[in-house]
Design a protein around this motif. Structure first.
Motif, mmCIF file in Angstrom:
data_model
loop_
_atom_site.group_PDB
_atom_site.id
_atom_site.type_symbol
_atom_site.label_atom_id
_atom_site.label_comp_id
_atom_site.label_asym_id
_atom_site.label_seq_id
_atom_site.Cartn_x
_atom_site.Cartn_y
_atom_site.Cartn_z
ATOM 1 N N ASP A 128 -1.375 -17.189 -1.236
ATOM 2 C CA ASP A 128 -1.026 -16.837 -2.616
ATOM 3 C C ASP A 128 -1.624 -17.823 -3.606
ATOM 4 O OD1 ASP A 128 0.347 -14.602 -1.793
ATOM 5 O OD2 ASP A 128 2.337 -15.515 -1.939
ATOM 6 N N ALA A 129 -1.637 -19.096 -3.236
ATOM 7 C CA ALA A 129 -2.225 -20.110 -4.117
ATOM 8 C C ALA A 129 -3.704 -19.830 -4.342
ATOM 9 C CB ALA A 129 -2.033 -21.499 -3.517
ATOM 10 N N PHE A 130 -4.393 -19.400 -3.302
ATOM 11 C CA PHE A 130 -5.814 -19.097 -3.424
ATOM 12 C C PHE A 130 -6.031 -17.912 -4.369
ATOM 13 C CE2 PHE A 130 -9.772 -17.064 -2.116
ATOM 14 C CZ PHE A 130 -10.641 -18.138 -2.074
ATOM 15 N N VAL A 131 -5.184 -16.901 -4.265
ATOM 16 C CA VAL A 131 -5.285 -15.752 -5.168
ATOM 17 C C VAL A 131 -5.098 -16.194 -6.609
ATOM 18 C CG1 VAL A 131 -4.176 -13.588 -5.872
ATOM 19 C CG2 VAL A 131 -4.591 -14.043 -3.451
ATOM 20 N N LEU A 132 -4.108 -17.048 -6.851
ATOM 21 C CA LEU A 132 -3.857 -17.527 -8.213
ATOM 22 C C LEU A 132 -5.026 -18.348 -8.739
ATOM 23 C CD1 LEU A 132 -0.096 -18.512 -7.825
ATOM 24 C CD2 LEU A 132 -1.011 -16.622 -9.186
ATOM 25 N N ALA A 133 -5.604 -19.183 -7.878
ATOM 26 C CA ALA A 133 -6.773 -19.966 -8.289
ATOM 27 C C ALA A 133 -7.955 -19.057 -8.588
ATOM 28 C CB ALA A 133 -7.128 -20.978 -7.202
ATOM 29 N N ASP A 134 -8.092 -17.991 -7.811
ATOM 30 C CA ASP A 134 -9.177 -17.048 -8.049
ATOM 31 C C ASP A 134 -8.995 -16.322 -9.375
ATOM 32 O OD1 ASP A 134 -11.553 -15.684 -7.394
ATOM 33 O OD2 ASP A 134 -10.452 -14.029 -6.484
ATOM 34 N N LEU A 135 -7.744 -16.190 -9.811
ATOM 35 C CA LEU A 135 -7.459 -15.573 -11.104
ATOM 36 C C LEU A 135 -7.612 -16.564 -12.258
ATOM 37 C CD1 LEU A 135 -4.360 -13.383 -10.134
ATOM 38 C CD2 LEU A 135 -6.662 -12.577 -10.674
ATOM 39 N N GLY A 136 -7.936 -17.802 -11.936
ATOM 40 C CA GLY A 136 -8.217 -18.787 -12.983
ATOM 41 C C GLY A 136 -7.197 -19.886 -13.136
ATOM 42 N N ALA A 137 -6.091 -19.812 -12.414
ATOM 43 C CA ALA A 137 -5.068 -20.854 -12.531
ATOM 44 C C ALA A 137 -5.488 -22.117 -11.790
ATOM 45 C CB ALA A 137 -3.740 -20.343 -11.964
ATOM 46 N N ARG A 138 -4.995 -23.244 -12.262
ATOM 47 C CA ARG A 138 -5.110 -24.495 -11.515
ATOM 48 C C ARG A 138 -3.823 -24.654 -10.703
ATOM 49 N NH1 ARG A 138 -4.481 -28.522 -14.691
ATOM 50 N NH2 ARG A 138 -3.760 -27.271 -16.442
ATOM 51 N N VAL A 139 -3.956 -24.833 -9.400
ATOM 52 C CA VAL A 139 -2.791 -24.807 -8.518
ATOM 53 C C VAL A 139 -2.619 -26.136 -7.795
ATOM 54 C CG1 VAL A 139 -1.630 -23.603 -6.637
ATOM 55 C CG2 VAL A 139 -3.149 -22.324 -8.173
ATOM 56 N N LEU A 140 -1.418 -26.685 -7.891
ATOM 57 C CA LEU A 140 -1.044 -27.858 -7.111
ATOM 58 C C LEU A 140 -0.214 -27.368 -5.935
ATOM 59 C CD1 LEU A 140 -0.789 -30.888 -6.575
ATOM 60 C CD2 LEU A 140 1.191 -30.915 -8.122
ATOM 61 N N LEU A 141 -0.752 -27.539 -4.731
ATOM 62 C CA LEU A 141 -0.090 -27.109 -3.505
ATOM 63 C C LEU A 141 0.781 -28.233 -2.973
ATOM 64 C CD1 LEU A 141 -3.084 -25.373 -1.742
ATOM 65 C CD2 LEU A 141 -0.813 -24.346 -1.905
ATOM 66 N N CYS A 142 2.074 -27.988 -2.873
ATOM 67 C CA CYS A 142 2.988 -28.970 -2.309
ATOM 68 C C CYS A 142 3.399 -28.519 -0.909
ATOM 69 C CB CYS A 142 4.232 -29.120 -3.180
ATOM 70 S SG CYS A 142 3.894 -29.713 -4.850
ATOM 71 N N GLU A 143 3.134 -29.338 0.087
ATOM 72 C CA GLU A 143 3.487 -29.001 1.464
ATOM 73 C C GLU A 143 4.155 -30.201 2.123
ATOM 74 O OE1 GLU A 143 4.599 -27.785 4.679
ATOM 75 O OE2 GLU A 143 3.641 -26.239 3.432
ATOM 76 N N GLN A 144 5.380 -29.978 2.613
ATOM 77 C CA GLN A 144 6.150 -31.070 3.194
ATOM 78 C C GLN A 144 5.653 -31.479 4.572
ATOM 79 O OE1 GLN A 144 10.490 -31.301 2.681
ATOM 80 N NE2 GLN A 144 10.392 -29.262 1.765
ATOM 81 N N HIS A 145 5.173 -30.538 5.361
ATOM 82 C CA HIS A 145 4.762 -30.862 6.725
ATOM 83 C C HIS A 145 3.395 -31.544 6.685
ATOM 84 C CE1 HIS A 145 3.853 -30.571 10.968
ATOM 85 N NE2 HIS A 145 5.078 -30.146 11.191
ATOM 86 N N PRO A 146 3.309 -32.805 7.135
ATOM 87 C CA PRO A 146 2.046 -33.538 7.020
ATOM 88 C C PRO A 146 0.857 -32.858 7.693
ATOM 89 C CG PRO A 146 3.844 -35.031 7.553
ATOM 90 C CD PRO A 146 4.389 -33.642 7.690
ATOM 91 N N MET A 147 1.089 -32.205 8.829
ATOM 92 C CA MET A 147 -0.025 -31.564 9.525
ATOM 93 C C MET A 147 -0.541 -30.358 8.735
ATOM 94 S SD MET A 147 -0.158 -30.577 13.543
ATOM 95 C CE MET A 147 -1.642 -30.907 14.494
#
Length: 283
Positions: A128-147
């Motif tokens: 979903d983040a990639f879709v939003l970025a493709d639509l022009g948004a700047r996206v900060l992805l927060c992921e808790q799992h280090p891997m």
């Protein structure tokens, strides 16, 4: 690896699932990342590629890279194929043709704030983040799992350096934060930002099909609705433009809080809480 992973706490990977990094045996992929440093950072063993995934017994899941890009691989006699970030899904080209009519883009309101920033508080595989970025948004992805956060950063870095690929420009609008979104530095969230939540494993969906979902179930602990509710309550206390929550079509509203409006598809819906920079404080 040149992609920057913003550290936000979380420490080394731990848990019942045995995880490792697998250094590619040969080719440019072997030097695509600083594998020893990544292994040290994650607190995981670095293995040399020697066995097929179905023959591998030294770990349950490993992170590696091939000519296509970074991936996670489950091991064992019934091991499926590799799992990659959503950037590599061929369906992305189809979703791209949806343009501004893409349901997710409408829910987030990318057309109302061109180039605006979205905080994806539940990164996962970042489709979903990639879709939003493709639509022009700047996206900060927060992921808790280090891997998972490392997989995201490696994937962003990999596509950044792939020439003549439309995805290269898109991932330029993605950045990765390794840690809990609720622990972002003070002042990080701005009034024009959008917080996007896609809570894991709502009731009745634990058996959801797909090797990506199966892998997430293996890596991550149970996420009861109480955890999702806690995340939403935090989000609504932030002074952001809106909060968007992705839910199964028939699932109840989180916390019993009625959204400002919603958009529904065939299997999912988006509950939209319009805040316009004014936090919600429950009584």
């Amino acid at each position: 690896m040149t992609a920057q992973v913003r550290e936000g706490g979380g420490g080394a990977v731990a848990g019942a699932c045995r995880m490792a990094l697998m250094r590619p045996a040969s080719g440019p992929e072997r030097d695509a990342a600083d594998w020893p440093r990544l292994a040290e950072t994650l607190g995981l063993p670095l293995l040399e590629s020697a066995l097929s995934a179905r023959q591998e017994t030294r770990c349950d899941v490993y992170l590696s890279q091939d000519e296509t890009g970074p991936f996670l691989q489950v091991t064992g006699s019934r091991a499926p194929g590799p799992v990659r970030c959503g950037f590599y899904d061929p369906a992305m080209a189809y979703r791209r043709r949806g343009g501004q009519n893409e349901l997710l883009g409408r829910a987030v309101g990318v057309h109302r704030c061109p180039g605006g920033r979205v905080i994806d508080a539940t990164g996962g595989f970042a489709a979903d983040a990639f879709v939003l970025a493709d639509l022009g948004a700047r996206v900060l992805l927060c992921e808790q799992h280090p891997m998972l956060a490392t997989l995201l950063a490696l994937s962003v870095d990999h596509l950044t350096h792939v020439q003549h690929d439309w995805r290269s420009d898109v991932v330029g609008r993605l950045s990765v934060h390794s840690g809990d979104s609720r622990l972002l530095p003070a002042g990080e969230l701005q009034a024009e930002d959008v917080l996007y939540l896609d809570p894991m494993f709502p009731p009745g969906r634990r058996s959801a099909a797909g090797k990506g979902m199966a892998l997430l179930q293996r890596l991550l602990p149970e996420h009861p609705d109480s955890a999702a509710e806690s995340l939403l309550r935090w989000a609504l206390r932030q002074t952001v433009r809106r909060v968007v929550v992705k839910r199964p079509l028939k699932a109840p509203q989180l916390c019993g809080i009625r959204p400002s409006h919603g958009l529904s598809g065939r299997s999912v819906r988006f509950d939209v809480y319009q805040l316009d920079g004014v936090a919600v404080h429950e009584s």
